[in-house]
Design a protein around this motif. Structure first.
Motif, PDB file in Angstrom:
ATOM      1  N   VAL A 126      -7.012  13.780   3.879  1.00 24.12           N
ATOM      2  CA  VAL A 126      -6.984  12.686   2.896  1.00 24.12           C
ATOM      3  C   VAL A 126      -7.715  11.494   3.503  1.00 24.12           C
ATOM      4  O   VAL A 126      -7.932  11.438   4.716  1.00 24.12           O
ATOM      5  CB  VAL A 126      -5.537  12.294   2.526  1.00 24.12           C
ATOM      6  CG1 VAL A 126      -4.816  13.425   1.816  1.00 24.12           C
ATOM      7  CG2 VAL A 126      -4.750  11.865   3.768  1.00 24.12           C
ATOM      8  N   THR A 127      -8.083  10.566   2.661  1.00 21.37           N
ATOM      9  CA  THR A 127      -8.729   9.351   3.169  1.00 21.37           C
ATOM     10  C   THR A 127      -7.941   8.126   2.724  1.00 21.37           C
ATOM     11  O   THR A 127      -7.376   8.081   1.635  1.00 21.37           O
ATOM     12  CB  THR A 127     -10.169   9.219   2.649  1.00 21.37           C
ATOM     13  OG1 THR A 127     -10.167   9.218   1.210  1.00 21.37           O
ATOM     14  CG2 THR A 127     -11.025  10.363   3.155  1.00 21.37           C
ATOM     15  N   GLU A 128      -7.905   7.156   3.614  1.00 18.04           N
ATOM     16  CA  GLU A 128      -7.356   5.828   3.307  1.00 18.04           C
ATOM     17  C   GLU A 128      -8.411   4.817   3.725  1.00 18.04           C
ATOM     18  O   GLU A 128      -8.771   4.737   4.895  1.00 18.04           O
ATOM     19  CB  GLU A 128      -6.046   5.590   4.061  1.00 18.04           C
ATOM     20  CG  GLU A 128      -5.405   4.249   3.716  1.00 18.04           C
ATOM     21  CD  GLU A 128      -4.211   3.931   4.615  1.00 18.04           C
ATOM     22  OE1 GLU A 128      -3.224   3.382   4.124  1.00 18.04           O
ATOM     23  OE2 GLU A 128      -4.288   4.249   5.830  1.00 18.04           O
ATOM     24  N   LYS A 129      -8.936   4.101   2.758  1.00 15.71           N
ATOM     25  CA  LYS A 129     -10.043   3.173   3.012  1.00 15.71           C
ATOM     26  C   LYS A 129     -11.213   3.892   3.679  1.00 15.71           C
ATOM     27  O   LYS A 129     -11.788   3.425   4.673  1.00 15.71           O
ATOM     28  CB  LYS A 129      -9.563   1.996   3.872  1.00 15.71           C
ATOM     29  CG  LYS A 129      -8.499   1.152   3.217  1.00 15.71           C
ATOM     30  CD  LYS A 129      -8.034   0.005   4.119  1.00 15.71           C
ATOM     31  CE  LYS A 129      -6.966  -0.831   3.442  1.00 15.71           C
ATOM     32  NZ  LYS A 129      -6.471  -1.918   4.314  1.00 15.71           N
ATOM     33  N   ASP A 130     -11.512   5.063   3.145  1.00 18.19           N
ATOM     34  CA  ASP A 130     -12.646   5.882   3.581  1.00 18.19           C
ATOM     35  C   ASP A 130     -12.495   6.470   4.986  1.00 18.19           C
ATOM     36  O   ASP A 130     -13.426   7.086   5.506  1.00 18.19           O
ATOM     37  CB  ASP A 130     -13.968   5.093   3.524  1.00 18.19           C
ATOM     38  CG  ASP A 130     -14.325   4.691   2.112  1.00 18.19           C
ATOM     39  OD1 ASP A 130     -13.999   5.477   1.192  1.00 18.19           O
ATOM     40  OD2 ASP A 130     -14.892   3.607   1.922  1.00 18.19           O
ATOM     41  N   LYS A 131     -11.322   6.316   5.585  1.00 18.45           N
ATOM     42  CA  LYS A 131     -11.086   6.895   6.908  1.00 18.45           C
ATOM     43  C   LYS A 131     -10.261   8.160   6.760  1.00 18.45           C
ATOM     44  O   LYS A 131      -9.238   8.154   6.078  1.00 18.45           O
ATOM     45  CB  LYS A 131     -10.371   5.883   7.806  1.00 18.45           C
ATOM     46  CG  LYS A 131     -10.216   6.367   9.245  1.00 18.45           C
ATOM     47  CD  LYS A 131      -9.546   5.319  10.104  1.00 18.45           C
ATOM     48  CE  LYS A 131      -9.385   5.836  11.536  1.00 18.45           C
ATOM     49  NZ  LYS A 131      -8.704   4.845  12.404  1.00 18.45           N
ATOM     50  N   PRO A 132     -10.663   9.277   7.366  1.00 21.77           N
ATOM     51  CA  PRO A 132      -9.945  10.538   7.173  1.00 21.77           C
ATOM     52  C   PRO A 132      -8.662  10.636   8.010  1.00 21.77           C
ATOM     53  O   PRO A 132      -8.615  10.175   9.158  1.00 21.77           O
ATOM     54  CB  PRO A 132     -10.965  11.587   7.624  1.00 21.77           C
ATOM     55  CG  PRO A 132     -11.808  10.879   8.624  1.00 21.77           C
ATOM     56  CD  PRO A 132     -11.889   9.446   8.175  1.00 21.77           C
ATOM     57  N   PHE A 133      -7.659  11.260   7.423  1.00 19.41           N
ATOM     58  CA  PHE A 133      -6.391  11.541   8.100  1.00 19.41           C
ATOM     59  C   PHE A 133      -5.912  12.919   7.630  1.00 19.41           C
ATOM     60  O   PHE A 133      -6.451  13.493   6.686  1.00 19.41           O
ATOM     61  CB  PHE A 133      -5.324  10.486   7.758  1.00 19.41           C
ATOM     62  CG  PHE A 133      -5.699   9.081   8.122  1.00 19.41           C
ATOM     63  CD1 PHE A 133      -5.480   8.605   9.406  1.00 19.41           C
ATOM     64  CD2 PHE A 133      -6.286   8.231   7.180  1.00 19.41           C
ATOM     65  CE1 PHE A 133      -5.837   7.299   9.758  1.00 19.41           C
ATOM     66  CE2 PHE A 133      -6.637   6.931   7.516  1.00 19.41           C
ATOM     67  CZ  PHE A 133      -6.416   6.466   8.806  1.00 19.41           C
ATOM     68  N   ILE A 134      -4.873  13.421   8.287  1.00 15.63           N
ATOM     69  CA  ILE A 134      -4.230  14.670   7.870  1.00 15.63           C
ATOM     70  C   ILE A 134      -2.883  14.327   7.230  1.00 15.63           C
ATOM     71  O   ILE A 134      -2.051  13.643   7.842  1.00 15.63           O
ATOM     72  CB  ILE A 134      -4.008  15.632   9.054  1.00 15.63           C
ATOM     73  CG1 ILE A 134      -5.336  15.993   9.714  1.00 15.63           C
ATOM     74  CG2 ILE A 134      -3.285  16.894   8.590  1.00 15.63           C
ATOM     75  CD1 ILE A 134      -6.268  16.780   8.817  1.00 15.63           C
ATOM     76  N   LEU A 135      -2.684  14.789   6.008  1.00 15.11           N
ATOM     77  CA  LEU A 135      -1.389  14.582   5.350  1.00 15.11           C
ATOM     78  C   LEU A 135      -0.398  15.610   5.911  1.00 15.11           C
ATOM     79  O   LEU A 135      -0.564  16.807   5.715  1.00 15.11           O
ATOM     80  CB  LEU A 135      -1.524  14.755   3.828  1.00 15.11           C
ATOM     81  CG  LEU A 135      -0.232  14.601   3.029  1.00 15.11           C
ATOM     82  CD1 LEU A 135       0.351  13.206   3.189  1.00 15.11           C
ATOM     83  CD2 LEU A 135      -0.480  14.913   1.555  1.00 15.11           C
ATOM     84  N   ILE A 136       0.604  15.113   6.601  1.00 15.70           N
ATOM     85  CA  ILE A 136       1.577  15.993   7.244  1.00 15.70           C
ATOM     86  C   ILE A 136       2.759  16.294   6.335  1.00 15.70           C
ATOM     87  O   ILE A 136       3.210  17.434   6.221  1.00 15.70           O
ATOM     88  CB  ILE A 136       2.080  15.379   8.569  1.00 15.70           C
ATOM     89  CG1 ILE A 136       0.905  15.164   9.526  1.00 15.70           C
ATOM     90  CG2 ILE A 136       3.155  16.253   9.208  1.00 15.70           C
ATOM     91  CD1 ILE A 136       0.192  16.442   9.910  1.00 15.70           C
ATOM     92  N   GLN A 137       3.256  15.271   5.668  1.00 20.13           N
ATOM     93  CA  GLN A 137       4.523  15.431   4.959  1.00 20.13           C
ATOM     94  C   GLN A 137       4.630  14.420   3.827  1.00 20.13           C
ATOM     95  O   GLN A 137       4.313  13.249   4.007  1.00 20.13           O
ATOM     96  CB  GLN A 137       5.678  15.204   5.939  1.00 20.13           C
ATOM     97  CG  GLN A 137       7.056  15.024   5.333  1.00 20.13           C
ATOM     98  CD  GLN A 137       7.656  16.333   4.878  1.00 20.13           C
ATOM     99  OE1 GLN A 137       7.970  17.187   5.681  1.00 20.13           O
ATOM    100  NE2 GLN A 137       7.813  16.490   3.570  1.00 20.13           N
ATOM    101  N   ARG A 138       5.034  14.885   2.660  1.00 19.18           N
ATOM    102  CA  ARG A 138       5.432  13.947   1.604  1.00 19.18           C
ATOM    103  C   ARG A 138       6.890  13.576   1.856  1.00 19.18           C
ATOM    104  O   ARG A 138       7.760  14.452   1.957  1.00 19.18           O
ATOM    105  CB  ARG A 138       5.285  14.602   0.237  1.00 19.18           C
ATOM    106  CG  ARG A 138       3.859  14.856  -0.202  1.00 19.18           C
ATOM    107  CD  ARG A 138       3.151  13.590  -0.634  1.00 19.18           C
ATOM    108  NE  ARG A 138       3.663  13.085  -1.890  1.00 19.18           N
ATOM    109  CZ  ARG A 138       3.192  13.441  -3.095  1.00 19.18           C
ATOM    110  NH1 ARG A 138       2.220  14.332  -3.179  1.00 19.18           N
ATOM    111  NH2 ARG A 138       3.690  12.912  -4.196  1.00 19.18           N
TER     112      ARG A 138
END
Length: 540
Positions: A208-220
């Motif tokens: 996923v991206t937040e402010k165009d920076k990529p991350f890994i969504l671990i857990q809702r």
């Protein structure tokens, strides 16, 4: 690996071996039901794991186990009753396995399932041709052709929906749902709304991206918040889901995601609240318990009571709406205190308990739920009308309705009714709740136990205890009230399935009318007044 995942994988392998031997049909079916229980438990603890089993391709689950995992997720999101959902999951799993076996093997299983009246398994077996589609694309199209077919019943439609989503896993959950939605019958389209909130366009372990920076969504964590992994800073961070955008990038492998999830749980403890909230029927809600204690207090402080009820919007709105329709001038009641003064403390207590009990009884779906609701509602309405008409009873209409609702409440909790599609034929003593189905524990005893759990008066418990008996065997002090409750159920069942009353039921009818000082004209008046409720819901 997560112990639950290990248990699932072991059970999956055991079932695969057992299903290959048609002579083990009963053993295989039990194993399927056991696997379904594990999946339900897993989903309640963390529903993201179910999505991981389906959409992370390196998980050790077989294709049937993935279809069962997706059915579990769908069923929990839709608030299906646990016993009904267990059979739905197990039937989906079994049908997916048997789709690739010989016709003789399938017929052997169907024969056993018919003998044991395992209706959902038989219905799933009728879909094996769709489950046996060779390629994902062909399978999705094949399943979509059947999705709106009028020959499918409610259970089969959910099975085909799950198959459509499963055979389009490469698209992800949300795009596959958008593809399927136009093909859904109208009654299922509204049910899809919950899936837009969760999982929506997000899946566990996706980029996923937040402010165009990529991350890994671990857990809702819940519908609004999620936990992401920042690989640059090597830390987990809680974020608003509204600030994230999904990316079509490779997801983490299942085992890698599981390790990240375990680490996140240790470093960032959190409570997962993703599925719709449900409440146990067997326990009086704490907020209502506090209000009931106040209503029963001889030194009650009215303003404090009003404040506590107002803090529970469901109960406050119910009181105001009901008081608005019940007052003679039909004036709108906008104040909780005014509503309380309209009814009095005793009636208010029974009304609040009835409203909450009704919500609890109806919160989880199973095929015969509409009919249970119809019996429960009609019986309560008849009891309320009888209380108004009869000079022989001191019960208020609200109290009579509450007692009738408790009297029929075991219908919502009986496992025997959760997987049936046809209502048991009305027979025996129609005034006795025990005559609905054969149960190890009589239904009226289950109703009494619920009355105790909900802190209802001992007199109410005694009335229900004697409502299953002929009136001339009931203590004089309880005859009018027990006659009222028994007569309410007899009339409800007789009107919904009109048949000639047997001699015993007619005897009770005559006794009850005499005890309550009412006649056939009063009965006809009640029937005319409740004409809009005299229908039996279809189950399909």
């Amino acid at each position: 690996m997560n112990p639950v995942i290990e248990e699932l994988a072991a059970k999956d392998k055991a079932i695969t071996q057992a299903l290959s031997q048609p002579n083990n049909a009963l053993k295989s079916t039990k194993l399927c039901l056991d696997l379904a229980n594990i999946l339900i438990r897993c989903g309640k603890e963390n529903s993201d794991i179910l999505l991981g089993l389906v959409y992370l391709n390196d998980s050790d689950m077989s294709s049937p186990a993935r279809s069962a995992s997706l059915m579990t997720f769908v069923g929990l999101q839709q608030q299906f009753n646990d016993h009904y959902l267990q059979h739905l999951i197990a039937a989906t799993y079994a049908a997916s396995h048997l789709a690739n076996q010989s016709a003789d093997s399938l017929l052997m299983y169907v024969k056993v399932w018919r003998e044991k009246q395992l209706v959902l398994f038989v219905e799933a077996a009728q879909l094996t041709r769709i489950y046996g589609a060779k390629s994902a694309l062909h399978g999705a199209k094949s399943a979509l052709r059947y999705l709106n077919n009028p020959a499918l019943n409610f259970n089969q439609r959910w099975m085909v929906l799950v198959l459509c989503l499963l055979q389009a896993t490469s698209l992800g959950f949300y795009p596959a749902l958008k593809m399927v939605f136009p093909h859904l019958p109208y009654e299922l389209q509204g049910a899809m709304q919950g899936f837009l909130r969760y999982p929506g366009p997000f899946l566990p372990a996706m980029t996923v991206t937040e402010k165009d920076k990529p991350f890994i969504l671990i857990q809702r964590i819940n519908v609004q918040n999620g936990l992401i992994w920042d690989k640059d800073k090597h830390r987990y961070r809680e974020v608003l889901m509204a600030n994230l955008s999904p990316v079509n990038a490779p997801k983490l492998a299942f085992n890698d995601w599981q390790k990240r999830l375990d680490n996140a749980t240790q470093q960032h403890p959190h409570t997962v609240k993703l599925l719709p909230v449900s409440y146990p029927i067997s326990r009086l809600p704490s907020d209502l318990k506090h209000i009931i204690n106040q209503l029963q207090d001889d030194n009650i402080h009215l303003n404090t009571l009003v404040k506590n009820i107002a803090n529970t919007p469901l109960l406050a709105n119910y009181l105001k709406e009901t008081a608005s329709t019940d007052n003679r001038m039909q004036l709108p009641v906008r104040d909780v205190k005014q509503a309380i003064l309209t009814y009095g403390l005793t009636r208010v207590a029974d009304m609040l308990v009835l409203r909450t009990l009704t919500d609890r009884l109806q919160q989880k779906y199973f095929p015969l739920l509409p009919y249970c609701v119809r019996i429960n509602t009609l019986c309560s309405s008849i009891a309320s009308q009888l209380a108004v008409m009869s000079p022989a009873t001191q019960l208020a209409p609200q109290s009579a309705a509450l007692l009738a609702s408790f009297y029929t409440s075991p219908l919502f909790t009986l496992p025997a009714l959760k997987v049936r599609k046809r209502w048991p034929k009305s027979q025996g003593l129609l005034f006795s709740v025990d005559s609905f189905v054969t149960s190890k524990k009589p239904l009226h005893e289950m109703a009494i136990a619920l009355l105790k759990q909900w802190q209802q008066p001992a007199r109410y418990q005694s009335i229900v205890a004697h409502s299953v008996h002929f009136i001339d065997t009931v203590p004089h002090a309880l005859r009018a009230e027990s006659a009222l409750i028994g007569l309410s159920l007899l009339l409800a069942r007789h009107w919904l399935t009109p048949n000639q009353l047997t001699t015993d039921n007619h005897v009770f009818l005559v006794q009850a009318q005499a005890q309550l000082s009412i006649n056939n004209q009063h009965i006809e008046q009640i029937k005319d007044h409740l004409d809009g409720q005299l229908f039996s819901p279809l189950t399909y």
